[in-house]
Write an enzyme that holds these catalytic residues in place. Structure first.
Site, PDB file in Angstrom:
ATOM      1  N   LYS A  94     -10.995  -1.210  -1.270  1.00 22.02           N
ATOM      2  CA  LYS A  94     -10.699  -2.101  -0.152  1.00 22.02           C
ATOM      3  C   LYS A  94     -11.866  -1.950   0.840  1.00 22.02           C
ATOM      4  O   LYS A  94     -12.326  -0.829   1.012  1.00 22.02           O
ATOM      5  CB  LYS A  94      -9.384  -1.692   0.519  1.00 22.02           C
ATOM      6  N   SER A 154      -2.727   0.497  -4.250  1.00 20.59           N
ATOM      7  CA  SER A 154      -3.192   1.702  -3.546  1.00 20.59           C
ATOM      8  C   SER A 154      -4.513   2.210  -4.109  1.00 20.59           C
ATOM      9  O   SER A 154      -4.769   2.095  -5.308  1.00 20.59           O
ATOM     10  CB  SER A 154      -2.127   2.799  -3.692  1.00 20.59           C
ATOM     11  N   ALA A 155      -5.303   2.833  -3.236  1.00 25.42           N
ATOM     12  CA  ALA A 155      -6.572   3.441  -3.672  1.00 25.42           C
ATOM     13  C   ALA A 155      -6.338   4.796  -4.329  1.00 25.42           C
ATOM     14  O   ALA A 155      -7.233   5.346  -4.975  1.00 25.42           O
ATOM     15  CB  ALA A 155      -7.488   3.619  -2.463  1.00 25.42           C
ATOM     16  N   ASP A 162       0.878  -1.153   0.000  1.00 25.06           N
ATOM     17  CA  ASP A 162       0.000   0.000   0.000  1.00 25.06           C
ATOM     18  C   ASP A 162       0.928   1.219   0.000  1.00 25.06           C
ATOM     19  O   ASP A 162       2.114   1.108   0.350  1.00 25.06           O
ATOM     20  CB  ASP A 162      -0.866  -0.029   1.273  1.00 25.06           C
ATOM     21  N   LEU A 163       0.432   2.371  -0.403  1.00 29.14           N
ATOM     22  CA  LEU A 163       1.311   3.548  -0.488  1.00 29.14           C
ATOM     23  C   LEU A 163       1.202   4.436   0.765  1.00 29.14           C
ATOM     24  O   LEU A 163       2.124   4.512   1.578  1.00 29.14           O
ATOM     25  CB  LEU A 163       0.953   4.353  -1.746  1.00 29.14           C
ATOM     26  N   ASP A 164       0.028   5.082   0.879  1.00 29.27           N
ATOM     27  CA  ASP A 164      -0.165   6.064   1.949  1.00 29.27           C
ATOM     28  C   ASP A 164      -0.143   5.386   3.320  1.00 29.27           C
ATOM     29  O   ASP A 164      -0.932   4.490   3.584  1.00 29.27           O
ATOM     30  CB  ASP A 164      -1.506   6.787   1.747  1.00 29.27           C
ATOM     31  N   GLU A 186       0.182  -3.242   4.616  1.00 29.10           N
ATOM     32  CA  GLU A 186      -0.972  -2.336   4.724  1.00 29.10           C
ATOM     33  C   GLU A 186      -1.048  -1.649   6.084  1.00 29.10           C
ATOM     34  O   GLU A 186      -0.741  -2.258   7.094  1.00 29.10           O
ATOM     35  CB  GLU A 186      -2.259  -3.159   4.576  1.00 29.10           C
ATOM     36  N   ASP A 187      -1.517  -0.398   6.095  1.00 28.61           N
ATOM     37  CA  ASP A 187      -1.696   0.291   7.374  1.00 28.61           C
ATOM     38  C   ASP A 187      -3.178   0.470   7.738  1.00 28.61           C
ATOM     39  O   ASP A 187      -3.478   0.920   8.844  1.00 28.61           O
ATOM     40  CB  ASP A 187      -1.022   1.670   7.358  1.00 28.61           C
ATOM     41  N   THR A 215       1.453  10.528   3.764  1.00 26.83           N
ATOM     42  CA  THR A 215       0.673  11.566   3.088  1.00 26.83           C
ATOM     43  C   THR A 215      -0.581  11.933   3.873  1.00 26.83           C
ATOM     44  O   THR A 215      -1.269  12.879   3.506  1.00 26.83           O
ATOM     45  CB  THR A 215       0.246  11.081   1.684  1.00 26.83           C
ATOM     46  N   LYS A 230      -8.431   6.928   6.451  1.00 28.08           N
ATOM     47  CA  LYS A 230      -7.287   6.132   5.973  1.00 28.08           C
ATOM     48  C   LYS A 230      -7.761   4.957   5.130  1.00 28.08           C
ATOM     49  O   LYS A 230      -8.582   4.165   5.579  1.00 28.08           O
ATOM     50  CB  LYS A 230      -6.474   5.598   7.153  1.00 28.08           C
TER      51      LYS A 230
HETATM   52  C1  BG6 Z   1      -5.544   6.072   0.171  1.00 23.76           C
HETATM   53  C2  BG6 Z   1      -5.489   6.986   1.365  1.00 23.76           C
HETATM   54  O1  BG6 Z   1      -4.315   5.455  -0.015  1.00 23.76           O
HETATM   55  O2  BG6 Z   1      -5.886   6.820  -1.011  1.00 23.76           O
HETATM   56  C3  BG6 Z   1      -6.803   7.743   1.506  1.00 23.76           C
HETATM   57  O3  BG6 Z   1      -5.244   6.226   2.536  1.00 23.76           O
HETATM   58  C4  BG6 Z   1      -7.115   8.476   0.203  1.00 23.76           C
HETATM   59  O4  BG6 Z   1      -6.706   8.647   2.580  1.00 23.76           O
HETATM   60  C5  BG6 Z   1      -7.132   7.486  -0.945  1.00 23.76           C
HETATM   61  O5  BG6 Z   1      -8.394   9.116   0.302  1.00 23.76           O
HETATM   62  C6  BG6 Z   1      -7.411   8.167  -2.295  1.00 23.76           C
HETATM   63  O6  BG6 Z   1      -6.359   9.020  -2.585  1.00 23.76           O
HETATM   64  P1  BG6 Z   1      -6.329  10.128  -3.719  1.00 23.76           P
HETATM   65  O7  BG6 Z   1      -4.899  10.520  -3.797  1.00 23.76           O
HETATM   66  O8  BG6 Z   1      -6.821   9.475  -4.987  1.00 23.76           O
HETATM   67  O9  BG6 Z   1      -7.244  11.226  -3.302  1.00 23.76           O
HETATM   68 MG    MG Z   2      -2.680   3.243   3.578  1.00 21.90          MG
END
Ligand code: BG6
Ligand code: MG
Length: 219
Positions: free
Chosen positions: A144, A113-114, A8-10, A168-169, A16, A44
């Site tokens: 997810k 990542s989302a 996962d990224l964030d 994943e967090d 972020t 999150k």
């Molecule tokens: C997830 C974050 O990785 O991405 C969420 O944990 C965020 O907080 C989601 O809303 C979507 O991100 P973005 O960059 O498309 O707005």
């Molecule tokens: Mg995350």
């Protein structure tokens, strides 16, 4: 055999959440809605769409789809202004070292990542070159805890879910990994990530050898 690691990224590779917080709070305040760190925690792992829905619900506000899209775009502009200030120093401790270590040992690496901004964030933090596959919010339709994001990554890498560890967090991300048949490694608090197979506070103590040992202990 462990063949791949999916990150996962964030909250795993970069922090972020603090930038999402600034941007969502600015939007919420503009709509007359209070937005706290606790609210930010709830967001999150949620998609952008699900995040604004959470905020609107909190403020008891109903918007047309058009207005919702408008506010989401505005929030993203503010968020991107902050993302554009990011550099290599914002990769979380040991993130780059771990990716190098995995690459050196022929472990395939994917992002799950989302975020629709994932590629830009990887570029800013100089982590992009390590990824064999990037599955982000532009490639998925189900968020997810649906396992779509991780299954797509496994498919890209031609590995079976059982051959991969997901980092994943977010609770929803751990659930997505488990439902998909992956081994889940939580980054955060064991009291929060109760469904994860393993939980570590961050990436600092992790390396290839240890991951192999963890993985082999399950088979
Ligand atoms: C997830 C974050 O990785 O991405 C969420 O944990 C965020 O907080 C989601 O809303 C979507 O991100 P973005 O960059 O498309 O707005
Ligand atoms: Mg995350």
């Amino acid at each position: 055999m462990l063949k791949a690691c999916i990150f996962d990224l964030d909250g795993v590779l970069v922090d972020t959440a603090k930038y999402h917080f600034v941007a969502w709070q600015r939007l919420a305040n503009q709509l007359g809605i209070a937005f706290t760190e606790t609210d930010n925690e709830q967001l999150k792992g949620l998609s952008r769409d699900a995040s604004i829905s959470y905020i609107l619900k909190k403020g008891n506000i109903v918007l047309s789809e058009y207005d919702k899209q408008h506010y989401m775009a505005m929030k993203n502009e503010w968020y991107l202004a902050l993302v554009n200030t990011m550099d290599e120093s914002e990769a979380l401790p040991n993130a780059k070292e771990l990716l190098i270590n995995l690459k050196d040992n022929n472990i395939a690496i994917a992002l799950g990542s989302a975020s629709k901004n994932a590629r830009l964030i990887l570029e800013q933090t100089a982590l992009l070159p390590f990824f064999d596959s990037i599955v982000d919010g532009t490639r998925t339709t189900k968020s997810k805890p649906d396992p779509e994001v991780f299954l797509t990554a496994a498919n890209d890498l031609s590995v079976h879910p059982k051959e991969a560890i997901v980092f994943e967090d977010a609770i929803s991300g751990i659930q997505a990994a488990n439902v998909g048949g992956f081994l889940s490694l939580g980054i955060g608090e064991p009291t929060v990530l109760t469904e994860a197979v393993w939980v570590y506070p961050n990436l600092t103590s992790l390396n290839f050898e240890q991951l192999i040992n963890l993985y082999n202990s399950k088979f």
